[in-house]
Design an enzyme around this catalytic site. Structure first.
Site, PDB file in Angstrom:
ATOM      1  N   SER A  42      33.956  27.388  34.411  1.00  0.00           N
ATOM      2  CA  SER A  42      33.967  28.054  35.719  1.00  0.00           C
ATOM      3  C   SER A  42      32.749  27.562  36.506  1.00  0.00           C
ATOM      4  CB  SER A  42      33.883  29.568  35.509  1.00  0.00           C
ATOM      5  OG  SER A  42      33.836  30.214  36.756  1.00  0.00           O
ATOM      6  N   SER A 114      41.390  26.038  31.640  1.00  0.00           N
ATOM      7  CA  SER A 114      42.194  25.556  30.503  1.00  0.00           C
ATOM      8  C   SER A 114      41.306  25.156  29.325  1.00  0.00           C
ATOM      9  CB  SER A 114      43.134  24.424  30.926  1.00  0.00           C
ATOM     10  OG  SER A 114      42.512  23.441  31.707  1.00  0.00           O
TER      11      SER A 114
HETATM   12  P1  ADP Z   1      35.602  25.725  39.541  1.00  0.00           P
HETATM   13  O1  ADP Z   1      36.871  25.501  40.332  1.00  0.00           O
HETATM   14  O2  ADP Z   1      35.411  24.699  38.472  1.00  0.00           O
HETATM   15  O3  ADP Z   1      35.412  27.124  39.054  1.00  0.00           O
HETATM   16  P2  ADP Z   1      34.330  25.561  42.098  1.00  0.00           P
HETATM   17  O4  ADP Z   1      34.823  24.265  42.682  1.00  0.00           O
HETATM   18  O5  ADP Z   1      34.953  26.841  42.566  1.00  0.00           O
HETATM   19  O6  ADP Z   1      34.369  25.448  40.516  1.00  0.00           O
HETATM   20  O7  ADP Z   1      32.778  25.696  42.341  1.00  0.00           O
HETATM   21  C1  ADP Z   1      31.867  24.631  42.179  1.00  0.00           C
HETATM   22  C2  ADP Z   1      30.638  24.896  43.065  1.00  0.00           C
HETATM   23  O8  ADP Z   1      29.668  23.885  42.824  1.00  0.00           O
HETATM   24  C3  ADP Z   1      30.990  24.858  44.545  1.00  0.00           C
HETATM   25  O9  ADP Z   1      30.264  25.860  45.198  1.00  0.00           O
HETATM   26  C4  ADP Z   1      30.502  23.455  44.946  1.00  0.00           C
HETATM   27  O10 ADP Z   1      30.154  23.395  46.313  1.00  0.00           O
HETATM   28  C5  ADP Z   1      29.278  23.286  44.058  1.00  0.00           C
HETATM   29  N1  ADP Z   1      28.896  21.902  43.768  1.00  0.00           N
HETATM   30  C6  ADP Z   1      27.650  21.402  43.910  1.00  0.00           C
HETATM   31  N2  ADP Z   1      27.612  20.095  43.572  1.00  0.00           N
HETATM   32  C7  ADP Z   1      28.846  19.754  43.199  1.00  0.00           C
HETATM   33  C8  ADP Z   1      29.427  18.543  42.734  1.00  0.00           C
HETATM   34  N3  ADP Z   1      28.724  17.416  42.593  1.00  0.00           N
HETATM   35  N4  ADP Z   1      30.736  18.547  42.393  1.00  0.00           N
HETATM   36  C9  ADP Z   1      31.459  19.687  42.512  1.00  0.00           C
HETATM   37  N5  ADP Z   1      30.971  20.866  42.950  1.00  0.00           N
HETATM   38  C10 ADP Z   1      29.665  20.909  43.298  1.00  0.00           C
END
Ligand code: ADP
Length: 208
Positions: A42, A114
């Site tokens: 997450s 997953s």
């Molecule tokens: P997940 O879907 O895996 O739970 P999210 O995409 O909802 O994760 O959240 C990831 C968070 O991390 C977002 O707030 C995003 O802006 C931040 N973030 C910072 N750097 C990165 C990066 N390099 N790649 C992906 N997300 C990033």
């Protein structure tokens, strides 16, 4: 119970073969159908990167669509919680939906934790060769927890959420994912670009 893991319950079923096959669809749409299966903790970036990839693909004229975890839990899987067998059923149903999308010629992106390798491999097993692209969004727990975009780690640490992946529930990392993204060292655009590059290299995109 919901656990329809094996053969169908109904009898006298016939699989109807249509008149449009995968090659015809690929030349109509300009790309092949495939499932891009994002997996990671997450807050690792599955949703953020998946949506960026979706945008890049749609801007190239592709039929691409993100299946997002929480959205599916509101509807199709609203009867499921987070016990291991419910997580397995959650992924099984999503896998079936993803397979239908890919069969329709789409590039379907799924953004679900997953956590169990067995569940992901079961979805891989539903797909044809080269149609399952496992994207490991590899972000260390400390970084996910520092990002905590939905405040879930905070709640889990406070004891308000149990069975939280990475804390008191396991995460089984993919052994050999098709795409491995170490987001510590990549911007969102760079990570998304690597996924699109993989699709180009594998001739999933640009098929005519
Ligand atoms: P997940 O879907 O895996 O739970 P999210 O995409 O909802 O994760 O959240 C990831 C968070 O991390 C977002 O707030 C995003 O802006 C931040 N973030 C910072 N750097 C990165 C990066 N390099 N790649 C992906 N997300 C990033």
């Amino acid at each position: 119970m919901f656990l329809a893991m094996s053969a169908p319950k109904a009898e006298n079923l016939t699989w109807h073969i249509g008149e449009v096959d995968k090659d015809v669809r690929a030349s109509a749409y300009g790309h092949r159908g495939a499932v891009l299966w994002f997996t990671g903790l997450s807050g690792s970036g599955k949703s953020t990167i998946g949506h960026r990839v979706e945008r890049m693909l749609v801007e190239r004229g592709a039929f691409a669509y993100v299946l997002d975890g929480d959205n599916i839990r509101h509807g199709l899987n609203s009867d499921l919680g987070f016990a291991p067998e419910e997580r397995a059923e959650n992924i099984r149903r999503i896998g079936e939906v993803a397979r239908l999308f890919a069969d329709a010629g789409g590039l379907v992106l799924s953004a679900f934790i997953s956590p169990y390798r067995k569940d992901r491999d079961r979805v891989r097993g539903l797909m044809g060769p080269g149609e399952f692209v496992e994207v490991f969004v590899d972000t260390p727990l400390e970084i996910c927890e520092a990002r905590d975009p939905k405040g879930l780690y905070k709640k889990a640490r406070a004891g308000e959420i149990s069975s939280f992946t990475g804390l008191d529930a396991p995460y089984e990392a993919p052994a050999s994912p098709e795409v491995h993204l170490e987001t510590e060292h990549l911007s969102v655009d760079e990570a998304a670009g690597l996924v699109v590059r993989y699709l180009d290299e594998q001739h999933i995109l640009g098929e005519s």
